[in-house]
Write a protein that holds these residues in place. Structure first.
Motif, PDB file in Angstrom:
ATOM      1  N   GLY A  99     -21.266 -11.168   0.726  1.00 39.56           N
ATOM      2  CA  GLY A  99     -21.300 -10.727  -0.663  1.00 39.56           C
ATOM      3  C   GLY A  99     -21.603  -9.249  -0.796  1.00 39.56           C
ATOM      4  N   GLY A 100     -22.559  -8.748  -0.007  1.00 40.38           N
ATOM      5  CA  GLY A 100     -22.908  -7.332  -0.071  1.00 40.38           C
ATOM      6  C   GLY A 100     -21.758  -6.439   0.352  1.00 40.38           C
ATOM      7  N   TRP A 101     -21.085  -6.814   1.435  1.00 38.03           N
ATOM      8  CA  TRP A 101     -19.960  -6.002   1.886  1.00 38.03           C
ATOM      9  C   TRP A 101     -18.789  -6.058   0.904  1.00 38.03           C
ATOM     10  N   LEU A 102     -18.613  -7.204   0.245  1.00 30.34           N
ATOM     11  CA  LEU A 102     -17.540  -7.325  -0.744  1.00 30.34           C
ATOM     12  C   LEU A 102     -17.812  -6.406  -1.940  1.00 30.34           C
ATOM     13  N   ILE A 103     -19.056  -6.387  -2.423  1.00 33.30           N
ATOM     14  CA  ILE A 103     -19.419  -5.497  -3.536  1.00 33.30           C
ATOM     15  C   ILE A 103     -19.196  -4.040  -3.145  1.00 33.30           C
ATOM     16  N   ALA A 104     -19.630  -3.672  -1.929  1.00 31.82           N
ATOM     17  CA  ALA A 104     -19.461  -2.289  -1.471  1.00 31.82           C
ATOM     18  C   ALA A 104     -17.989  -1.920  -1.367  1.00 31.82           C
ATOM     19  N   ALA A 105     -17.169  -2.863  -0.879  1.00 35.13           N
ATOM     20  CA  ALA A 105     -15.731  -2.583  -0.735  1.00 35.13           C
ATOM     21  C   ALA A 105     -15.085  -2.333  -2.092  1.00 35.13           C
ATOM     22  N   ILE A 106     -15.476  -3.115  -3.103  1.00 38.33           N
ATOM     23  CA  ILE A 106     -14.909  -2.925  -4.444  1.00 38.33           C
ATOM     24  C   ILE A 106     -15.337  -1.574  -5.013  1.00 38.33           C
ATOM     25  N   LEU A 107     -16.610  -1.225  -4.826  1.00 41.02           N
ATOM     26  CA  LEU A 107     -17.100   0.037  -5.369  1.00 41.02           C
ATOM     27  C   LEU A 107     -16.520   1.247  -4.642  1.00 41.02           C
ATOM     28  N   LEU A 108     -16.138   1.070  -3.385  1.00 34.01           N
ATOM     29  CA  LEU A 108     -15.553   2.170  -2.614  1.00 34.01           C
ATOM     30  C   LEU A 108     -14.034   2.217  -2.721  1.00 34.01           C
ATOM     31  N   LEU A 109     -13.449   1.251  -3.422  1.00 30.49           N
ATOM     32  CA  LEU A 109     -11.989   1.214  -3.562  1.00 30.49           C
ATOM     33  C   LEU A 109     -11.435   2.493  -4.189  1.00 30.49           C
ATOM     34  N   PRO A 110     -12.038   3.047  -5.255  1.00 36.27           N
ATOM     35  CA  PRO A 110     -11.505   4.302  -5.800  1.00 36.27           C
ATOM     36  C   PRO A 110     -11.526   5.451  -4.793  1.00 36.27           C
ATOM     37  N   LEU A 111     -12.557   5.508  -3.961  1.00 33.95           N
ATOM     38  CA  LEU A 111     -12.622   6.560  -2.952  1.00 33.95           C
ATOM     39  C   LEU A 111     -11.486   6.422  -1.944  1.00 33.95           C
ATOM     40  N   ALA A 112     -11.250   5.190  -1.495  1.00 33.38           N
ATOM     41  CA  ALA A 112     -10.143   4.957  -0.555  1.00 33.38           C
ATOM     42  C   ALA A 112      -8.799   5.275  -1.206  1.00 33.38           C
ATOM     43  N   ALA A 113      -8.631   4.867  -2.459  1.00 30.79           N
ATOM     44  CA  ALA A 113      -7.376   5.143  -3.158  1.00 30.79           C
ATOM     45  C   ALA A 113      -7.155   6.637  -3.334  1.00 30.79           C
ATOM     46  N   LEU A 114      -8.220   7.369  -3.582  1.00 30.12           N
ATOM     47  CA  LEU A 114      -8.112   8.823  -3.743  1.00 30.12           C
ATOM     48  C   LEU A 114      -7.640   9.482  -2.459  1.00 30.12           C
ATOM     49  N   ILE A 115      -8.213   9.064  -1.344  1.00 26.05           N
ATOM     50  CA  ILE A 115      -7.819   9.638  -0.053  1.00 26.05           C
ATOM     51  C   ILE A 115      -6.361   9.307   0.256  1.00 26.05           C
ATOM     52  N   ILE A 116      -5.945   8.068  -0.030  1.00 22.14           N
ATOM     53  CA  ILE A 116      -4.556   7.669   0.218  1.00 22.14           C
ATOM     54  C   ILE A 116      -3.603   8.490  -0.645  1.00 22.14           C
ATOM     55  N   GLN A 117      -3.986   8.725  -1.909  1.00 28.06           N
ATOM     56  CA  GLN A 117      -3.145   9.522  -2.803  1.00 28.06           C
ATOM     57  C   GLN A 117      -3.016  10.965  -2.326  1.00 28.06           C
ATOM     58  N   ALA A 118      -4.025  11.456  -1.609  1.00 33.24           N
ATOM     59  CA  ALA A 118      -4.007  12.855  -1.165  1.00 33.24           C
ATOM     60  C   ALA A 118      -3.209  13.061   0.109  1.00 33.24           C
ATOM     61  N   ILE A 119      -2.830  11.989   0.805  1.00 29.74           N
ATOM     62  CA  ILE A 119      -2.145  12.122   2.097  1.00 29.74           C
ATOM     63  C   ILE A 119      -0.716  12.641   1.959  1.00 29.74           C
ATOM     64  N   PRO A 120       0.116  12.139   1.028  1.00 28.24           N
ATOM     65  CA  PRO A 120       1.510  12.613   0.952  1.00 28.24           C
ATOM     66  C   PRO A 120       1.572  14.118   0.671  1.00 28.24           C
ATOM     67  N   PRO A 121       2.447  14.832   1.351  1.00 29.08           N
ATOM     68  CA  PRO A 121       2.578  16.277   1.087  1.00 29.08           C
ATOM     69  C   PRO A 121       3.200  16.534  -0.281  1.00 29.08           C
ATOM     70  N   ASP A 122       2.790  17.619  -0.873  1.00 28.70           N
ATOM     71  CA  ASP A 122       3.329  18.008  -2.183  1.00 28.70           C
ATOM     72  C   ASP A 122       3.508  19.527  -2.191  1.00 28.70           C
ATOM     73  N   PRO A 123       4.483  20.012  -1.401  1.00 28.93           N
ATOM     74  CA  PRO A 123       4.616  21.459  -1.247  1.00 28.93           C
ATOM     75  C   PRO A 123       4.976  22.175  -2.547  1.00 28.93           C
ATOM     76  N   GLU A 124       5.651  21.489  -3.460  1.00 21.67           N
ATOM     77  CA  GLU A 124       6.092  22.165  -4.673  1.00 21.67           C
ATOM     78  C   GLU A 124       4.914  22.605  -5.542  1.00 21.67           C
ATOM     79  N   HIS A 125       3.924  21.730  -5.668  1.00 19.26           N
ATOM     80  CA  HIS A 125       2.810  22.034  -6.562  1.00 19.26           C
ATOM     81  C   HIS A 125       1.586  22.549  -5.820  1.00 19.26           C
TER      82      HIS A 125
END
Length: 543
Positions: A12-38
């Protein structure tokens, strides 16, 4: 029994932590693709200036909070002068004042068309702006002053507590050695309180890094405004995510520094007892200088802005807007209340698992779940909307495959996104409070309850919860206050047509018509006074 308990609560504790850290993981994933134009364009043009401006703003606000918070904390904790008991709680009042409100009030006062410059021109006979020099309010320095006025209570709270915890015997010893109060402050009190002061400065710095409304109103381009503009104006989520990761790295550095200071603070507190008779009774001119300094600081940071807002509210009162006021106020109260209750429950469960589990690995969910506090509202919105939009798309795809009506933005367009964002942002507050309260509870209480054949639920409900209630309530009230004032996350995560008091007031601030939004602004301040009063009682009753 202990091993069984650990297995039961670990998942239960690890599940709560995983949900709360989901935005952080999503942010890092969003930052991986290159975006040379902008992003490359930003890097080659304005990115360096954004970074420098952000660093300068954080540095200036940190210095401002030190210069305001530390002296007043020492005066109130270690000296006796007229009104010092009233200033103990009154110095917390600026926490209830959102930065963008005080920024607008002082801009209206100090601008070229404002009453102060108009009076100076009439008195001195000046005719043109070139006839005199007046500090520019809408500037980096002006933003730093405004934020310092509302954030110095963080330093004041930590420093005052540290000064009060210092041994009275040490202060008496410094007197016998012939040290004046001023020399004793620099050579004894200040070094001992340095870790606590560092914690307060780190908190103020993180709030500065997260600020959007004040710097946007003052046209100060920081990384926070860059994220907002890159995402919404230029439509580049990848570039906004890259900028967000840069801000996140800076905020995590501040958190690490704050945690290190907490460990140092623990070490100092173990070596010194509570304050006794080591206080200074100020007389003559000194007592009135101390009173004047505290009164001036309180007047500039809270009394004057509140009085001006109150004058606006009476002058521009319109009964037709009361319906919208109560509606938006109800929305804010609902969101802030749900956030406070949810974060308190989650923090209690996480810290309970960390305490009861014998495995060192199970300490980490409670340690990492509070990382969301390092994510400013604009950054947090990216991390939350990305996975929720993905889930919405998946739900709509399944509904289409089953020939069912499409639910649309079931998650990302609902109140759930806003409350989840607030929980991720503010759960660090109850986590820290519960951890500090648990440190004062003897492990023998748990062993005794287990030896009587009771399970973890009985330990939590009958033993821990009554003893943790005070700290948990104080933390919940602080979360309520912060959620009432939160603006960037509300602007980006709120459902369509849903307004909180913060977003409602910000509409008037953006249109430079705060006079019309003064009444809801005062309601934000008034609701913020409730947790401040409770927080002051908690500080006064500390051993």
């Amino acid at each position: 029994m202990i091993v069984t308990l650990a297995k039961r609560w670990s998942v239960g504790g690890w599940l709560i932590a995983a949900i709360l850290l989901l935005p952080l993981a999503a942010l890092i994933i969003q930052a991986i693709p290159p975006d040379p134009e902008h992003f490359d364009h930003l890097a080659n043009t304005v990115l360096n200036s954004y970074i420098i401006t952000t660093i300068l703003l954080v540095l200036l606000v940190s210095i401002g909070c030190l210069l305001l918070g530390v002296p007043v904390a020492w005066l109130i904790a270690m000296c006796r002068f007229p009104g010092h008991r009233h200033f103990q709680w009154a110095m917390l009042l600026p926490l209830a004042m959102p930065g963008y409100l005080i920024a607008y009030v002082y801009t209206d006062l100090l601008d070229y068309a404002g009453p102060i410059q108009s009076w100076l021109r009439d008195w001195m006979g000046w005719q043109r702006p070139s006839d005199y020099q007046f500090p520019q309010v809408r500037s980096l320095g002006g933003a730093a002053v405004m934020l310092s006025l509302v954030l110095f209570p963080y330093v004041y709270m930590m420093a005052r507590t540290a000064f009060m915890e210092q041994s009275g015997a040490l202060i008496q010893a410094s007197r016998t050695m012939g040290l004046s109060p001023l020399r004793s402050f620099f050579r004894l009190s200040l070094p001992l309180a340095r870790p606590a002061i560092t914690v307060g400065v780190a908190l103020a710095a993180m709030e500065t890094l997260a600020d959007f409304a004040t710097v946007s109103y003052f046209a100060v381009n920081t990384l926070t405004t860059a994220v907002y503009d890159t995402w919404l104006s230029y439509g580049s989520l990848a570039s906004a995510a890259k900028l967000s990761c840069m801000m996140l790295a800076a905020a995590l550095a501040l958190i690490l520094g704050e945690r290190f200071a907490r460990r140092q603070k623990q070490r100092f507190q173990n070596n010194h007892g509570a304050a006794g008779t080591g206080v200074y009774l100020l007389t003559g001119l000194k007592k009135w200088l101390a009173f004047g300094f505290c009164a001036l600081l309180l007047g500039l940071s809270f009394v004057l802005p509140a009085a001006i807002l109150l004058d606006y509210a009476f002058e521009y009162f319109d009964a037709d807007r009361l319906g919208a006021l109560w509606h938006h106020g109800g929305n804010s109260f609902l969101v802030a209340g749900l956030t406070a209750v949810t974060t308190a429950i989650l923090a209690l469960l996480l810290q309970f698992m960390s305490r009861m589990s014998p495995r060192a690995l199970d300490r980490w969910p409670a340690r990492v779940s509070g990382f969301g506090y390092a994510m400013p509202g604009t950054v947090l919105a990216i991390g939350i909307l990305a996975p929720m939009v993905w889930l919405d798309n998946g739900i709509n795809y399944v509904a289409e495959w089953l020939s069912l009506p499409l639910p649309g933005l079931l998650l990302s367009g609902s109140l759930l996104a806003l409350i989840f964002g607030y929980c991720v942002r503010f759960i660090a507050v109850p986590l820290g409070s519960v951890e500090a309260s648990y440190q004062r509870l003897s492990p023998n209480l748990d062993k005794a309850t287990l030896s009587m054949g009771h399970g973890p639920s009985v330990i939590l409900q009958k033993v821990h919860l009554p003893l943790l209630r005070r700290g948990l309530l104080a933390a919940s009230l602080i979360v309520f206050l912060e959620a009432m004032k939160e603006l960037p996350a509300a602007l980006l995560l709120k459902p369509i047509g849903f307004e909180t008091l913060s977003t409602y007031v910000y509409q008037y601030v953006s249109d430079e018509a705060l006079e019309l939004g003064a009444l809801p602004a005062l309601l934000i301040v008034a609701l913020g006074l409730i947790p401040i009063v409770m927080l002051n009682r908690n500080l006064e009753n500390q051993p």
